[in-house]
Design a protein around this motif. Sequence first.
Motif, mmCIF file in Angstrom:
data_model
loop_
_atom_site.group_PDB
_atom_site.id
_atom_site.type_symbol
_atom_site.label_atom_id
_atom_site.label_comp_id
_atom_site.label_asym_id
_atom_site.label_seq_id
_atom_site.Cartn_x
_atom_site.Cartn_y
_atom_site.Cartn_z
ATOM 1 N N THR A 1 22.048 48.834 28.618
ATOM 2 C CA THR A 1 22.894 49.266 27.382
ATOM 3 C C THR A 1 24.335 49.961 27.668
ATOM 4 O OG1 THR A 1 20.768 50.179 26.509
ATOM 5 C CG2 THR A 1 22.856 50.478 25.127
ATOM 6 N N ASN B 1 27.212 52.281 25.859
ATOM 7 C CA ASN B 1 27.628 53.118 24.687
ATOM 8 C C ASN B 1 28.667 54.114 25.299
ATOM 9 O OD1 ASN B 1 25.898 55.030 25.419
ATOM 10 N ND2 ASN B 1 24.444 54.544 23.897
ATOM 11 N N PHE B 2 29.061 54.985 24.125
ATOM 12 C CA PHE B 2 30.030 56.170 24.444
ATOM 13 C C PHE B 2 29.210 57.464 24.403
ATOM 14 C CE2 PHE B 2 32.891 52.882 22.289
ATOM 15 C CZ PHE B 2 33.640 52.798 23.186
ATOM 16 N N PHE C 1 23.626 52.432 30.848
ATOM 17 C CA PHE C 1 22.542 53.205 31.287
ATOM 18 C C PHE C 1 21.372 51.984 31.401
ATOM 19 C CE2 PHE C 1 24.329 55.897 28.004
ATOM 20 C CZ PHE C 1 23.829 57.417 28.409
HETATM 21 C C1 LIG Z 1 23.406 55.400 24.402
HETATM 22 O O1 LIG Z 1 22.317 54.826 25.041
HETATM 23 C C2 LIG Z 1 21.391 55.589 25.624
HETATM 24 C C3 LIG Z 1 20.204 54.691 26.281
HETATM 25 O O2 LIG Z 1 20.017 53.709 25.542
HETATM 26 C C4 LIG Z 1 20.691 56.747 24.696
HETATM 27 O O3 LIG Z 1 19.859 57.395 25.358
HETATM 28 C C5 LIG Z 1 21.830 57.424 24.187
HETATM 29 O O4 LIG Z 1 21.297 58.211 23.015
HETATM 30 C C6 LIG Z 1 22.859 56.612 23.427
HETATM 31 N N1 LIG Z 1 23.854 57.293 23.240
HETATM 32 C C7 LIG Z 1 24.597 57.287 21.643
HETATM 33 C C8 LIG Z 1 25.637 58.255 21.439
HETATM 34 O O5 LIG Z 1 24.220 56.500 21.030
#
Ligand SMILES: *[C@@H]1O[C@H](CO)[C@@H](O)[C@H](O)[C@H]1NC(C)=O
Length: 358
Positions: free
Chosen positions: A88, A90-91, A100
């Motif tokens: 995944t 993301n920021f 991740f």
């Molecule tokens: C980004 O993805 C990770 C893994 O899936 C997760 O643990 C995390 O909470 C996410 N962060 C945000 C800011 O959404």
Amino acid sequence: MENISWLLFCYYLLSCLSKASLPADTLTANQSISDGQTLVSSRQVFEFGFFSPGNLKNRYVGIWYKNIPDTFVWVANRGYPVTDKSGTLNFSRDGNLVLFNGNGSVVWSLNSEEGSKHPILQILDSGNLVLSDESYGGSSSYIWQSFDHPTDTLLPGMRQGWDLNTGLNWYLTPWTSADDPSPGNYYYGVDLQGIPQLVLRMGSNKLYRSGVWYENRFSGGPVLVANSLFKPTFVANKEEVYYAFEAMDSAIYSRIVILESGLVHHFSWIGDFQWAVLYGIQKDHCDAFNLCGPFGVCYIINQSPKCECMMGFTPKSPKDWEVFNIFGGCVRIMPLECQRGNGFVKYPGMKLPDSSNL
Ligand SMILES: *[C@@H]1O[C@H](CO)[C@@H](O)[C@H](O)[C@H]1NC(C)=O
Ligand SMILES: *[C@@H]1O[C@H](CO)[C@@H](O)[C@H](O)[C@H]1NC(C)=O
Ligand SMILES: *[C@@H]1O[C@H](CO)[C@@H](O)[C@H](O)[C@H]1NC(C)=O
């Protein structure tokens, strides 16, 4: 009249539907891209997401031409694959893009120094992946851009060289192999020593130099100058020193790539079906760096290189003379005396001398 409005209605409906089904070109805070999802540039030229090179299961994040299979122009996590399809993007809270794996470990992250509260990641039709902040209001200054971090490919508009203010070096390194995008052992970039020129190195070994830029091309580079497909430029000032090329027709894709073997090719997508090599920087054996040594001249005879000394010079080592091997270079037969009639001899078609050791 009715027919026309019916047609117009259909047209609007279709265009709305097709717009709705197109993937977006941007990712903003609190959004994520999982494996299988992609961003696509507005005119559908480039796509950003997860891919597997070759038949491996390893997943990489990168950029490729939307309509051409398996031509990857940039890779984020070069040496750090996600080993399955659970990745995944993301920021993080500070506005950096983070990759991740399925169990929540960070595999790769984009470490821009400057953070962002409202990050926007966008894939552009140029192939540039840019990170900016919503507060920038679409201005063209970026917090980070993939064009500043080339992998093995130079696209139109990318620069190869140096930002002298920040020390940022734009250079190409090949993939290790066809299914492994981790950086191979070659460096293809601008050497600032002496008069700047493009060099290809393997480790600390110089393999090729372009010669200095003169008017519209490198003195020892491809003879192909500006043409109907692309226009090369070389900029050298106090701020930056770089090589770049511009596509004359943005609909004709063009890219410079360093292959796993260390060969550098300029490709163009011709006739909608194949990548054609416009030129390679290594045309023949005489393009190998310093093959004949100082004051040696390299010729191709029956497809192999042959060295000769310039007029007034003799092989440095007489032993070499016996085996017709003067790779050690040449020395003057008599000391230079300009007052006593020594003058100039014209040698056309040669690379200008290397000034990197002066
Ligand atoms: C980004 O993805 C990770 C893994 O899936 C997760 O643990 C995390 O909470 C996410 N962060 C945000 C800011 O959404
Ligand atoms: C992202 O989500 C967090 C937590 O829900 C929220 O506080 C924040 O305002 C959101 N950011 C944006 C840019 O929507
Ligand atoms: C998380 O993923 C890494 C890399 O794939 C792996 O080495 C590690 O064992 C995993 N950890 C867990 C708790 O599954």
